[in-house]
Write an enzyme that holds these catalytic residues in place. Structure first.
Site, PDB file in Angstrom:
ATOM      1  CE1 TYR A  57      -2.941  -3.124   0.293  1.00 52.34           C
ATOM      2  CE2 TYR A  57      -3.298  -2.646   2.603  1.00 52.34           C
ATOM      3  CZ  TYR A  57      -3.520  -3.432   1.501  1.00 52.34           C
ATOM      4  OH  TYR A  57      -4.344  -4.533   1.611  1.00 52.34           O
ATOM      5  CB  SER A 205     -13.265  -5.158  -0.788  1.00 57.81           C
ATOM      6  OG  SER A 205     -12.051  -4.541  -1.133  1.00 57.81           O
TER       7      SER A 205
HETATM    8  P1  ATR Z   1     -11.438  -1.768   0.961  1.00 59.30           P
HETATM    9  O1  ATR Z   1     -11.454  -2.923   1.906  1.00 59.30           O
HETATM   10  O2  ATR Z   1     -10.776  -2.127  -0.322  1.00 59.30           O
HETATM   11  O3  ATR Z   1     -10.966  -0.486   1.567  1.00 59.30           O
HETATM   12  P2  ATR Z   1     -14.320  -1.342   1.238  1.00 59.30           P
HETATM   13  O4  ATR Z   1     -14.112  -1.350   2.693  1.00 59.30           O
HETATM   14  O5  ATR Z   1     -15.265  -2.321   0.645  1.00 59.30           O
HETATM   15  O6  ATR Z   1     -12.933  -1.543   0.490  1.00 59.30           O
HETATM   16  O7  ATR Z   1     -14.736   0.109   0.725  1.00 59.30           O
HETATM   17  C1  ATR Z   1     -13.920   1.218   0.929  1.00 59.30           C
HETATM   18  C2  ATR Z   1     -14.543   2.376   0.211  1.00 59.30           C
HETATM   19  O8  ATR Z   1     -15.830   2.595   0.764  1.00 59.30           O
HETATM   20  C3  ATR Z   1     -13.787   3.668   0.309  1.00 59.30           C
HETATM   21  O9  ATR Z   1     -13.784   4.269  -0.970  1.00 59.30           O
HETATM   22  C4  ATR Z   1     -14.599   4.493   1.306  1.00 59.30           C
HETATM   23  O10 ATR Z   1     -14.580   5.854   0.958  1.00 59.30           O
HETATM   24  P3  ATR Z   1     -14.347   7.015   2.076  1.00 59.30           P
HETATM   25  O11 ATR Z   1     -12.887   7.024   2.333  1.00 59.30           O
HETATM   26  O12 ATR Z   1     -14.833   8.234   1.367  1.00 59.30           O
HETATM   27  O13 ATR Z   1     -15.172   6.650   3.262  1.00 59.30           O
HETATM   28  C5  ATR Z   1     -15.979   3.961   1.133  1.00 59.30           C
HETATM   29  N1  ATR Z   1     -16.747   3.963   2.388  1.00 59.30           N
HETATM   30  C6  ATR Z   1     -16.406   3.364   3.550  1.00 59.30           C
HETATM   31  N2  ATR Z   1     -17.366   3.506   4.475  1.00 59.30           N
HETATM   32  C7  ATR Z   1     -18.335   4.242   3.890  1.00 59.30           C
HETATM   33  C8  ATR Z   1     -19.592   4.727   4.328  1.00 59.30           C
HETATM   34  N3  ATR Z   1     -20.042   4.463   5.564  1.00 59.30           N
HETATM   35  N4  ATR Z   1     -20.330   5.462   3.448  1.00 59.30           N
HETATM   36  C9  ATR Z   1     -19.889   5.722   2.194  1.00 59.30           C
HETATM   37  N5  ATR Z   1     -18.709   5.271   1.716  1.00 59.30           N
HETATM   38  C10 ATR Z   1     -17.940   4.540   2.554  1.00 59.30           C
END
Ligand code: ATR
Length: 329
Positions: A57, A205
């Site tokens: 990352y 995710s």
């Molecule tokens: P990963 O595990 O790859 O991080 P994820 O948890 O499925 O993926 O999703 C992460 C994404 O969801 C991010 O783009 C996050 O955006 P923000 O940084 O703007 O929050 C988004 N995300 C996480 N929680 C959220 C929520 N409660 N409402 C809207 N978007 C959210």
């Protein structure tokens, strides 16, 4: 709050942790260090103790951020990081996998330095090295455990067969793979194998990279280098349209229940087994708080039934062909 173990007889953590990747890489512009540290501290204050990062990352960027936040409160956090992918020295982007002991030793020393700690709570092989037997990489991680640099080992995106081989060499505490309402690839084999072996399944995710929250639209545009724009078939073209229609079904169910679609998505993951934890990622405190509140959401049998058919209707792979070649390995 729901507490769950990482590995058989392993430490307990909040069932909703924090995936930290998007704070530094792959999801648009990285956060400023001060904002990132403030968010990580706020997460601890709200009961989050499981933080997930990786060498890949940003090849140092995300681990350094966690080091800045946690070096003076190490006892409050369970830190998971990962090794295996190697960086192209010119671009600092991943350029293949190296699951050798030499690479494990190089990576762990960097991670310890960046994280400003003397031990890693959970050290995952990020992807199986296609050129080496899994046993070689697991033996390398087992040595790091014996040396006290690593407390427990994990694997990411492996098949059930690979997990069983690895577990016969050294106990595997956790398998971390993508799992959500839209991605249920591992339900038939890996998730049951984890239950049988006492391995925690860490769902990354769980919000479908954000799509399941309802915050994506057809004209979505990234605010910086973003994996979802170009490398994620589900976020492109007609597949995106079809998938957003499925998200609308989740939103309707959520609205009727008085919660958000993202909370439905997280509650669903946690309802799939006592050995499952989720690590949603966010850069925003309000979203983090909303995600933590999902631990209080319970799905009825009728609601679960309505959600059950969604994954089969999702259009597009979760990774491009190259990425798909490295999963279920
Ligand atoms: P990963 O595990 O790859 O991080 P994820 O948890 O499925 O993926 O999703 C992460 C994404 O969801 C991010 O783009 C996050 O955006 P923000 O940084 O703007 O929050 C988004 N995300 C996480 N929680 C959220 C929520 N409660 N409402 C809207 N978007 C959210």
């Amino acid at each position: 709050m729901i507490r769950r173990h990482i590995g058989r007889n392993g430490p307990e953590v909040n069932a909703i942790g924090l995936g930290c990747m998007g704070m530094s890489a792959y999801y648009g512009a990285p956060m400023d260090e001060a904002d990132g540290v403030a968010l990580l501290h706020a997460a601890i204050d709200r009961g989050v103790d499981h933080f997930d990062t990786a060498e890949m990352y940003g090849f140092g960027a995300n681990e350094r951020l966690l080091g800045a936040a946690f070096h003076d409160r190490r006892d409050k956090v369970f830190i998971a990081t990962k090794w295996g992918p190697v960086a192209d020295p010119k671009t600092n982007l991943p350029a293949g996998y190296d699951g050798s002991e030499t690479n494990a030793r190089r990576a762990v020393e960097n991670s310890l330095r960046y994280l400003r700690t003397d031990h890693i709570d959970l050290y995952y092989l990020h992807r199986k090295d296609p050129a080496r037997p899994i046993e070689e990489s697991v033996e390398a991680m087992a040595k790091l455990v014996q040396e006290g640099k690593v407390r427990a080992i994990g694997l990411s995106e492996v098949s059930a067969e690979t997990l069983r081989k690895a577990h016969s060499i050294h106990p595997v505490a956790a398998v971390q793979s993508e799992y959500s309402l839209f991605t249920r690839d591992y339900e038939a084999d890996v998730i049951p194998a984890c239950r049988e072996l006492g391995v925690t399944f860490v769902a990354y995710s769980p919000l479908g990279r954000g799509m399941l929250t309802g915050s994506f639209s057809k004209d979505w545009a990234p605010d910086g280098p973003d994996f979802r724009a170009g490398m994620a078939p589900r976020f492109a073209g007609e597949a995106l349209d079809a998938n957003l229609a499925l998200v609308a079904e989740i939103q309707a169910l959520a609205a009727a229940k008085g919660v958000s679609a993202g909370q439905i998505a997280l509650a669903w993951v946690l309802s799939r087994g006592e050995h499952i934890v989720a690590i949603p990622g966010t850069t925003k405190l309000a979203n983090l708080e909303a995600n933590l509140a999902a631990a209080d959401v319970r799905l009825s049998a009728d609601e679960a039934g309505r959600l059950d058919g969604l994954a089969a209707r999702v259009q597009g792979q979760r990774y491009n062909e190259r990425g798909m070649g490295a999963v279920n390995a």
